[in-house]
Structure formats: C-alpha cells, structure tokens
Write a protein that holds these residues in place. Structure first.
Motif, PDB file in Angstrom:
ATOM      1  N   ASP A   1       0.825  -1.214   0.000  1.00 42.85           N
ATOM      2  CA  ASP A   1       0.000   0.000   0.000  1.00 42.85           C
ATOM      3  C   ASP A   1       0.857   1.262   0.000  1.00 42.85           C
ATOM      4  N   GLY A   2       1.980   1.201  -0.724  1.00 42.82           N
ATOM      5  CA  GLY A   2       2.870   2.344  -0.841  1.00 42.82           C
ATOM      6  C   GLY A   2       3.848   2.516   0.308  1.00 42.82           C
ATOM      7  N   GLN A   3       3.699   1.739   1.368  1.00 42.20           N
ATOM      8  CA  GLN A   3       4.581   1.878   2.531  1.00 42.20           C
ATOM      9  C   GLN A   3       5.681   0.833   2.500  1.00 42.20           C
ATOM     10  N   LEU A   4       6.869   1.234   2.908  1.00 42.01           N
ATOM     11  CA  LEU A   4       8.003   0.319   2.969  1.00 42.01           C
ATOM     12  C   LEU A   4       7.809  -0.663   4.114  1.00 42.01           C
ATOM     13  N   ARG A   5       7.946  -1.963   3.803  1.00 41.61           N
ATOM     14  CA  ARG A   5       7.864  -3.016   4.821  1.00 41.61           C
ATOM     15  C   ARG A   5       9.214  -3.718   4.864  1.00 41.61           C
ATOM     16  N   VAL A   6       9.760  -3.876   6.062  1.00 41.02           N
ATOM     17  CA  VAL A   6      11.091  -4.444   6.271  1.00 41.02           C
ATOM     18  C   VAL A   6      10.992  -5.624   7.231  1.00 41.02           C
ATOM     19  N   THR A   7      11.775  -6.672   6.963  1.00 39.92           N
ATOM     20  CA  THR A   7      11.871  -7.810   7.872  1.00 39.92           C
ATOM     21  C   THR A   7      13.279  -7.858   8.439  1.00 39.92           C
ATOM     22  N   LEU A   8      13.366  -7.753   9.749  1.00 39.82           N
ATOM     23  CA  LEU A   8      14.653  -7.799  10.444  1.00 39.82           C
ATOM     24  C   LEU A   8      15.113  -9.246  10.594  1.00 39.82           C
ATOM     25  N   PRO A   9      16.420  -9.464  10.800  1.00 36.78           N
ATOM     26  CA  PRO A   9      16.896 -10.828  11.057  1.00 36.78           C
ATOM     27  C   PRO A   9      16.343 -11.344  12.384  1.00 36.78           C
ATOM     28  N   GLU A  10      16.394 -12.666  12.544  1.00 34.44           N
ATOM     29  CA  GLU A  10      15.876 -13.255  13.786  1.00 34.44           C
ATOM     30  C   GLU A  10      16.595 -12.730  15.013  1.00 34.44           C
ATOM     31  N   ARG A  11      17.894 -12.502  14.890  1.00 33.05           N
ATOM     32  CA  ARG A  11      18.674 -11.982  16.021  1.00 33.05           C
ATOM     33  C   ARG A  11      19.314 -10.669  15.627  1.00 33.05           C
ATOM     34  N   LEU A  12      19.051  -9.651  16.420  1.00 32.33           N
ATOM     35  CA  LEU A  12      19.676  -8.361  16.189  1.00 32.33           C
ATOM     36  C   LEU A  12      20.997  -8.294  16.939  1.00 32.33           C
ATOM     37  N   PRO A  13      21.994  -7.623  16.367  1.00 35.27           N
ATOM     38  CA  PRO A  13      23.231  -7.439  17.115  1.00 35.27           C
ATOM     39  C   PRO A  13      22.965  -6.571  18.351  1.00 35.27           C
ATOM     40  N   VAL A  14      23.764  -6.755  19.368  1.00 38.95           N
ATOM     41  CA  VAL A  14      23.622  -5.941  20.579  1.00 38.95           C
ATOM     42  C   VAL A  14      24.074  -4.528  20.243  1.00 38.95           C
ATOM     43  N   SER A  15      23.173  -3.573  20.417  1.00 41.38           N
ATOM     44  CA  SER A  15      23.474  -2.184  20.085  1.00 41.38           C
ATOM     45  C   SER A  15      22.429  -1.287  20.725  1.00 41.38           C
ATOM     46  N   ALA A  16      22.846  -0.098  21.136  1.00 39.29           N
ATOM     47  CA  ALA A  16      21.901   0.867  21.697  1.00 39.29           C
ATOM     48  C   ALA A  16      20.978   1.411  20.615  1.00 39.29           C
ATOM     49  N   VAL A  17      21.503   1.514  19.389  1.00 45.17           N
ATOM     50  CA  VAL A  17      20.743   2.009  18.250  1.00 45.17           C
ATOM     51  C   VAL A  17      21.082   1.150  17.046  1.00 45.17           C
ATOM     52  N   HIS A  18      20.076   0.708  16.313  1.00 48.70           N
ATOM     53  CA  HIS A  18      20.299  -0.041  15.078  1.00 48.70           C
ATOM     54  C   HIS A  18      20.106   0.916  13.910  1.00 48.70           C
ATOM     55  N   VAL A  19      20.895   0.733  12.855  1.00 49.91           N
ATOM     56  CA  VAL A  19      20.852   1.635  11.708  1.00 49.91           C
ATOM     57  C   VAL A  19      20.486   0.849  10.455  1.00 49.91           C
ATOM     58  N   LEU A  20      19.411   1.296   9.799  1.00 51.33           N
ATOM     59  CA  LEU A  20      19.034   0.747   8.511  1.00 51.33           C
ATOM     60  C   LEU A  20      19.617   1.639   7.421  1.00 51.33           C
ATOM     61  N   ALA A  21      20.301   1.046   6.453  1.00 49.99           N
ATOM     62  CA  ALA A  21      20.797   1.772   5.292  1.00 49.99           C
ATOM     63  C   ALA A  21      19.858   1.427   4.140  1.00 49.99           C
ATOM     64  N   VAL A  22      19.172   2.429   3.626  1.00 49.55           N
ATOM     65  CA  VAL A  22      18.172   2.231   2.577  1.00 49.55           C
ATOM     66  C   VAL A  22      18.734   2.774   1.267  1.00 49.55           C
ATOM     67  N   ASP A  23      18.972   1.879   0.304  1.00 55.44           N
ATOM     68  CA  ASP A  23      19.467   2.263  -1.013  1.00 55.44           C
ATOM     69  C   ASP A  23      18.286   2.586  -1.908  1.00 55.44           C
ATOM     70  N   GLY A  24      18.364   3.702  -2.599  1.00 53.71           N
ATOM     71  CA  GLY A  24      17.289   4.092  -3.503  1.00 53.71           C
ATOM     72  C   GLY A  24      16.673   5.401  -3.066  1.00 53.71           C
ATOM     73  N   THR A  25      15.464   5.625  -3.535  1.00 52.50           N
ATOM     74  CA  THR A  25      14.780   6.891  -3.295  1.00 52.50           C
ATOM     75  C   THR A  25      13.645   6.711  -2.298  1.00 52.50           C
ATOM     76  N   LEU A  26      13.682   7.490  -1.230  1.00 52.86           N
ATOM     77  CA  LEU A  26      12.584   7.508  -0.255  1.00 52.86           C
ATOM     78  C   LEU A  26      11.797   8.791  -0.445  1.00 52.86           C
ATOM     79  N   ARG A  27      10.488   8.681  -0.346  1.00 46.97           N
ATOM     80  CA  ARG A  27       9.622   9.847  -0.415  1.00 46.97           C
ATOM     81  C   ARG A  27       8.587   9.751   0.703  1.00 46.97           C
ATOM     82  N   ALA A  28       8.128  10.898   1.131  1.00 48.65           N
ATOM     83  CA  ALA A  28       7.026  10.888   2.101  1.00 48.65           C
ATOM     84  C   ALA A  28       5.813  10.301   1.409  1.00 48.65           C
ATOM     85  N   GLY A  29       5.120   9.430   2.127  1.00 47.87           N
ATOM     86  CA  GLY A  29       3.977   8.757   1.505  1.00 47.87           C
ATOM     87  C   GLY A  29       2.733   8.851   2.277  1.00 47.87           C
TER      88      GLY A  29
END
Length: 75
Positions: free
Chosen positions: A47-75
């Motif tokens: 429905d025009g919204q970006l849907r992301v699936t994270l890995p089963e286990r996240l690395p230990v981190s205070a903040v996780h960073v997603l790097a999104v390649d391509g063009t993002l627009r407000a939707g």
C-alpha cells in the motif's frame, strides 16, 4: 544522504521482525541493509509503505541503523 543511501535509526526496535515504516513511500527502494549484519534485508512495498523484515537476532546495540538504497519519499 547524498550517496544514494538514507540512514534510518531504530532507537527502539519493533516487537516483531516485520514492520512498516509509516509515512515512507518505498516504491523507489532498491535494498535495505542493517549495519553490522551481512547481506540485505527482506523488504517490499505494501500500500505504498516500505515493509522491512529484520533478522531473527539483532546485534547488541543501543541504536540499530538501517541503510536504505534508492529513493525515499514521504507517503
């Protein structure tokens, strides 16, 4: 931004692996990566919204960073 990559910070990861980024049009997204994890993440557009699936286990981190390649627009 500027190198074709947008970095999104996940301060408080969602309680489930698959989530929507509300308000972000994902139709121009080529790849989504989680810094510190090898390989691209599963992603698609629903429905025009970006849907992301994270890995089963996240690395230990205070903040996780997603790097999104391509063009993002407000939707």
């Amino acid at each position: 931004r500027g190198d074709g990559v947008t970095y999104l910070l996940l301060v408080d990861p969602p309680g489930r692996r698959t989530f929507h980024l509300r308000g972000i049009d994902g139709t121009g997204v080529d790849a989504v990566r989680l810094l510190g994890v090898d390989g691209a993440l599963e992603h698609d557009t629903v429905d025009g919204q970006l849907r992301v699936t994270l890995p089963e286990r996240l690395p230990v981190s205070a903040v996780h960073v997603l790097a999104v390649d391509g063009t993002l627009r407000a939707g």
